[in-house]
Design an enzyme around this catalytic site. Structure first.
Site, PDB file in Angstrom:
ATOM      1  N   HIS A 157     -10.314  -0.988  17.663  1.00 57.84           N
ATOM      2  CA  HIS A 157     -10.072   0.359  17.123  1.00 57.84           C
ATOM      3  C   HIS A 157     -11.393   0.901  16.587  1.00 57.84           C
ATOM      4  O   HIS A 157     -11.614   0.997  15.395  1.00 57.84           O
ATOM      5  CB  HIS A 157      -9.030   0.280  16.001  1.00 57.84           C
ATOM      6  CG  HIS A 157      -8.676   1.616  15.437  1.00 57.84           C
ATOM      7  ND1 HIS A 157      -8.277   2.682  16.210  1.00 57.84           N
ATOM      8  CD2 HIS A 157      -8.651   2.059  14.156  1.00 57.84           C
ATOM      9  CE1 HIS A 157      -8.032   3.718  15.443  1.00 57.84           C
ATOM     10  NE2 HIS A 157      -8.254   3.371  14.190  1.00 57.84           N
TER      11      HIS A 157
ATOM     12  N   GLN B 206      -1.469   7.292   1.257  1.00 52.76           N
ATOM     13  CA  GLN B 206      -1.123   8.358   2.214  1.00 52.76           C
ATOM     14  C   GLN B 206      -0.263   7.819   3.358  1.00 52.76           C
ATOM     15  O   GLN B 206       0.763   8.379   3.708  1.00 52.76           O
ATOM     16  CB  GLN B 206      -2.417   8.963   2.790  1.00 52.76           C
ATOM     17  CG  GLN B 206      -3.279   9.662   1.762  1.00 52.76           C
ATOM     18  CD  GLN B 206      -2.668  11.005   1.377  1.00 52.76           C
ATOM     19  OE1 GLN B 206      -1.648  11.056   0.698  1.00 52.76           O
ATOM     20  NE2 GLN B 206      -3.297  12.080   1.842  1.00 52.76           N
TER      21      GLN B 206
ATOM     22  N   GLY C  43       0.877  -1.176   0.000  1.00 53.59           N
ATOM     23  CA  GLY C  43       0.000   0.000   0.000  1.00 53.59           C
ATOM     24  C   GLY C  43       0.905   1.213   0.000  1.00 53.59           C
ATOM     25  O   GLY C  43       1.670   1.403   0.949  1.00 53.59           O
TER      26      GLY C  43
HETATM   27  O1  TXD Z   1      -5.240   3.135  13.229  1.00 56.55           O
HETATM   28  C1  TXD Z   1      -5.510   2.578  12.160  1.00 56.55           C
HETATM   29  N1  TXD Z   1      -5.263   1.276  11.985  1.00 56.55           N
HETATM   30  C2  TXD Z   1      -6.128   3.396  11.032  1.00 56.55           C
HETATM   31  C3  TXD Z   1      -6.067   2.654   9.700  1.00 56.55           C
HETATM   32  C4  TXD Z   1      -5.615   4.760  10.944  1.00 56.55           C
HETATM   33  C5  TXD Z   1      -5.767   5.471   9.775  1.00 56.55           C
HETATM   34  C6  TXD Z   1      -6.091   4.823   8.471  1.00 56.55           C
HETATM   35  N2  TXD Z   1      -6.567   3.471   8.589  1.00 56.55           N
HETATM   36  C7  TXD Z   1      -6.704   2.672   7.363  1.00 56.55           C
HETATM   37  O2  TXD Z   1      -5.463   2.476   6.693  1.00 56.55           O
HETATM   38  C8  TXD Z   1      -7.603   3.277   6.320  1.00 56.55           C
HETATM   39  O3  TXD Z   1      -8.960   3.169   6.699  1.00 56.55           O
HETATM   40  C9  TXD Z   1      -7.249   2.427   5.127  1.00 56.55           C
HETATM   41  O4  TXD Z   1      -7.943   1.195   5.220  1.00 56.55           O
HETATM   42  C10 TXD Z   1      -5.748   2.163   5.331  1.00 56.55           C
HETATM   43  C11 TXD Z   1      -4.868   2.986   4.442  1.00 56.55           C
HETATM   44  O5  TXD Z   1      -5.150   4.335   4.607  1.00 56.55           O
HETATM   45  P1  TXD Z   1      -4.489   5.391   3.555  1.00 56.55           P
HETATM   46  O6  TXD Z   1      -4.890   6.737   4.008  1.00 56.55           O
HETATM   47  O7  TXD Z   1      -3.048   5.070   3.331  1.00 56.55           O
HETATM   48  O8  TXD Z   1      -5.302   5.026   2.208  1.00 56.55           O
HETATM   49  P2  TXD Z   1      -4.855   5.351   0.710  1.00 56.55           P
HETATM   50  O9  TXD Z   1      -4.088   6.614   0.651  1.00 56.55           O
HETATM   51  O10 TXD Z   1      -6.091   5.173  -0.118  1.00 56.55           O
HETATM   52  O11 TXD Z   1      -3.835   4.149   0.370  1.00 56.55           O
HETATM   53  C12 TXD Z   1      -4.280   2.848   0.215  1.00 56.55           C
HETATM   54  C13 TXD Z   1      -3.472   2.253  -0.922  1.00 56.55           C
HETATM   55  C14 TXD Z   1      -3.767   2.923  -2.279  1.00 56.55           C
HETATM   56  O12 TXD Z   1      -2.551   3.420  -2.831  1.00 56.55           O
HETATM   57  C15 TXD Z   1      -4.353   1.795  -3.115  1.00 56.55           C
HETATM   58  O13 TXD Z   1      -3.952   1.831  -4.486  1.00 56.55           O
HETATM   59  C16 TXD Z   1      -3.760   0.579  -2.433  1.00 56.55           C
HETATM   60  O14 TXD Z   1      -3.824   0.872  -1.050  1.00 56.55           O
HETATM   61  N3  TXD Z   1      -4.491  -0.654  -2.718  1.00 56.55           N
HETATM   62  C17 TXD Z   1      -3.888  -1.848  -2.798  1.00 56.55           C
HETATM   63  N4  TXD Z   1      -2.593  -2.188  -2.623  1.00 56.55           N
HETATM   64  C18 TXD Z   1      -2.332  -3.507  -2.769  1.00 56.55           C
HETATM   65  N5  TXD Z   1      -3.256  -4.458  -3.073  1.00 56.55           N
HETATM   66  C19 TXD Z   1      -4.553  -4.116  -3.249  1.00 56.55           C
HETATM   67  N6  TXD Z   1      -5.470  -5.059  -3.552  1.00 56.55           N
HETATM   68  C20 TXD Z   1      -4.915  -2.757  -3.105  1.00 56.55           C
HETATM   69  N7  TXD Z   1      -6.104  -2.086  -3.206  1.00 56.55           N
HETATM   70  C21 TXD Z   1      -5.815  -0.802  -2.949  1.00 56.55           C
END
Ligand code: TXD
Length: 319
Positions: free
Chosen positions: A176, A13, A10
């Site tokens: 969480h 952000q 991933g």
């Molecule tokens: O405390 C905690 N655990 C939380 C978690 C705190 C804040 C954010 N929380 C969660 O982290 C949020 O609800 C998301 O589920 C994740 C990632 O948050 P982020 O802000 O980094 O999301 P983005 O910017 O959308 O990045 C997710 C990336 C994006 O680049 C997609 O293209 C990629 O994930 N993505 C994938 N990568 C690999 N494989 C698959 N299948 C895939 N699908 C999307």
């Protein structure tokens, strides 16, 4: 000794922020993985180009293929979609559970000896699904949430007391979610428990209760401000704290979503509890004494997590 290898699955952000923070702390070489072409490659090249200015040595690579995470010592998973205003974390299950299945297969095939830190929401269910899909030992798969929730709690307390964040400790247990359990009794300043600080007139009980409530809703507060996504600086910093404890065998006692095998009366469930993280991964789950109120709040949080895991089992009975 060769540098450690950190794979970030991933490159969004949080993933991009993780990549920069891992370098600043000189944790090792970084591989950024994503399904979107160009994003992991562009972000890793951009950070690599900053290394001469920031003054640290690390190899950065971006990839769309799981082969490139081979042999990673640590894998931090943020793959999936984040919340938007009006969405609850559980609304993400439909999409993110399928993503955990794919990521788990990639880790199983290419980095089976890694220490895996899951961040993807809804965290307590996604880390459970990731451990099942990857087949890694449960003590090598952990979820990041408690360090973030505790950091929010600590910041709000330090701000209210006008003291250094370094002297404020806090514990948040449970899932969480909005029913997480900030433990007032086990939180305080330089060893002075919060209830004593209230007696000493540092804050009213109402102020402390308001801080507990703001901590519980900390994620939503930022989602509503950003509108296009959720928090990423503090989540990334929190996961780096956990990765550092593993890579440097620091044996930190941190609140993390860990696999329970009877502790707190739960089995085959991931829940935010105090754990010791060292070179062996989650080396110890610490069971602390809870009073009746704290236990009631934790039971409520456990019920929410069990409901989310139940939904996962319905969607993917194979897990
Ligand atoms: O405390 C905690 N655990 C939380 C978690 C705190 C804040 C954010 N929380 C969660 O982290 C949020 O609800 C998301 O589920 C994740 C990632 O948050 P982020 O802000 O980094 O999301 P983005 O910017 O959308 O990045 C997710 C990336 C994006 O680049 C997609 O293209 C990629 O994930 N993505 C994938 N990568 C690999 N494989 C698959 N299948 C895939 N699908 C999307």
């Amino acid at each position: 000794m060769a540098r450690a290898k950190i794979a970030l699955v991933g490159a969004g952000q949080i993933g991009g922020t993780l990549a920069l923070l891992a370098g600043l702390r000189e944790l090792g070489d970084v591989v950024l993985f994503d399904v979107v072409e160009g994003v992991p490659q562009g972000k890793s090249l951009d950070i690599a180009e900053a290394t001469p200015v920031l003054g640290f040595d690390a190899k950065y690579a971006g990839t769309n293929s799981y082969e490139a995470i081979a042999g990673a010592d640590v894998v931090i998973v943020t793959a999936g979609v984040p919340r938007k205003p009006g969405m609850s974390r559980s609304d993400l299950i439909g999409i993110n559970l399928k993503v955990m299945e794919q990521v788990g297969a990639g880790i199983k095939a290419h980095a089976p000896d890694a220490f895996v830190i899951c961040i993807t929401n809804p965290l307590d269910a996604m880390v459970w699904a990731l451990q099942k899909a990857s087949g890694l030992p449960a003590n090598k798969v952990v979820g990041m949430a408690g360090v973030l929730d505790s950091a929010r709690f600590r910041y709000f307390l330090a701000d209210a007391f006008n003291v250094s964040v370094e002297d404020v400790t806090a514990f948040v247990l449970g899932g969480h979610g909005d029913d997480m359990v900030p433990l007032v009794r086990y939180s305080g300043v330089a060893g002075i428990p919060l209830p004593d600080l209230v007696k000493m007139g540092w804050a009213t009980q109402e102020k402390v209760d308001a801080i507990v409530d703001r901590t519980r809703k900390g994620g939503g507060e930022i989602v509503n401000l950003l509108k296009t996504g959720s928090a990423f600086y503090a989540p990334a910093a929190s996961a780096i704290e956990m990765a550092t404890s593993y890579l440097r065998d620091k044996k930190r006692l941190l609140p993390c979503a860990a696999y329970l095998s009877g502790e707190y009366g739960q089995s085959d469930l991931y829940l935010g509890v105090p754990v010791i993280i060292g070179a062996g991964g989650v080396e110890r789950v610490v069971e602390i004494e809870l009073n009746a109120d704290e236990k009631a709040m934790l039971d409520k949080s456990i019920a929410s997590v069990q409901e989310l895991v139940g939904e996962c089992k319905k969607i993917l009975p194979s897990l």
